[in-house]
Design an enzyme around this catalytic site. Structure first.
Site, PDB file in Angstrom:
ATOM      1  CB  CYS A  33      -0.683  12.089  36.783  1.00  0.00           C
ATOM      2  SG  CYS A  33      -0.694  13.178  38.218  1.00  0.00           S
ATOM      3  CG  HIS A  39      -3.199   8.897  40.414  1.00  0.00           C
ATOM      4  ND1 HIS A  39      -3.063   8.889  39.031  1.00  0.00           N
ATOM      5  CD2 HIS A  39      -3.498  10.167  40.752  1.00  0.00           C
ATOM      6  CE1 HIS A  39      -3.250  10.118  38.574  1.00  0.00           C
ATOM      7  NE2 HIS A  39      -3.522  10.914  39.591  1.00  0.00           N
ATOM      8  CG  HIS A  41      -6.745  13.051  42.948  1.00  0.00           C
ATOM      9  ND1 HIS A  41      -5.544  13.491  43.463  1.00  0.00           N
ATOM     10  CD2 HIS A  41      -6.508  12.751  41.652  1.00  0.00           C
ATOM     11  CE1 HIS A  41      -4.623  13.466  42.511  1.00  0.00           C
ATOM     12  NE2 HIS A  41      -5.185  13.001  41.397  1.00  0.00           N
ATOM     13  CG  HIS A  80     -16.339   5.548  46.142  1.00  0.00           C
ATOM     14  ND1 HIS A  80     -16.938   6.619  46.781  1.00  0.00           N
ATOM     15  CD2 HIS A  80     -15.422   5.063  46.997  1.00  0.00           C
ATOM     16  CE1 HIS A  80     -16.407   6.747  47.984  1.00  0.00           C
ATOM     17  NE2 HIS A  80     -15.479   5.817  48.142  1.00  0.00           N
ATOM     18  CD  GLU A 126      -5.546  16.392  40.458  1.00  0.00           C
ATOM     19  OE1 GLU A 126      -6.049  15.957  39.411  1.00  0.00           O
ATOM     20  OE2 GLU A 126      -4.383  16.838  40.540  1.00  0.00           O
TER      21      GLU A 126
END
Length: 136
Positions: A33, A39, A41, A80, A126
Site C-alpha cells: 500500500c 494503487h 480500489h 476517479h 475497500e
C-alpha cells in the site's frame, strides 16, 4: 427506531505513506500500500441513517435526497480521484480507509441531521475482504 442504508460506489487511488518516514519505513509498515506509484480500489460506501418513520410519507428519509447528498458531498469529490492529492477533505491525512470513513462521517452527519434523521454508520468496503465501519 428504524435504520435505512444507501450504497454508492467509487473508484479511487491512494498511497499509505508518511512523508516524515523513509520509503523503507513506509514499506515495512504499509507493505504494498506504500507503492510510490500508488494503487487503487473499487470502493463500496454504505451510509446508514436512523430515526423514526414520518407518518405522512412512510419514510425515514427520502432515499433520492440521501443519494443526492452523498453524491454531492462525497462521491463527486472522490470518484476517479487520488485521495492523497485531489480530495480536499483528505488533505494532510493518511489516506487509510479508516480515516476516509471518519472524514465522510464528518461531512455527512450535519446534512443527515437537517432531515430529522441521524447518521448511524459509515461502512466502506475497500476490497471484498476488507471493510471499515465507523459509528461516529
Amino acid at each position: 427506531m428504524i435504520y435505512i442504508t444507501r450504497r454508492e460506489s467509487f473508484n479511487a487511488a491512494h498511497k499509505l505513506a508518511r512523508p516524515d518516514w523513509s520509503e523503507d519505513e513506509n514499506t515495512a509498515v504499509f507493505g504494498k500500500c506504500a507503492n510510490p506509484n500508488w494503487h487503487g480500489h473499487n470502493y463500496q460506501l454504505f451510509v446508514t441513517v436512523k430515526g423514526e418513520v414520518n407518518p405522512e410519507t412512510g419514510f425515514l428519509v427520502d432515499l433520492k435526497w440521501l443519494k443526492q447528498v452523498i453524491n454531492k458531498h462525497v462521491i463527486d469529490k472522490v470518484d476517479h480521484k487520488n485521495l492523497n492529492l485531489d480530495v480536499d477533505f483528505m488533505k494532510g491525512k493518511l489516506a487509510s480507509t479508516e480515516n476516509l470513513a471518519i472524514a465522510i462521517w464528518d461531512i455527512l452527519a450535519p446534512h443527515v441531521g437537517e432531515s430529522g434523521a441521524q447518521l448511524h454508520c459509515i461502512k466502506i468496503y475497500e476490497t471484498d475482504n476488507n471493510y471499515v465501519e465507523y459509528f461516529g
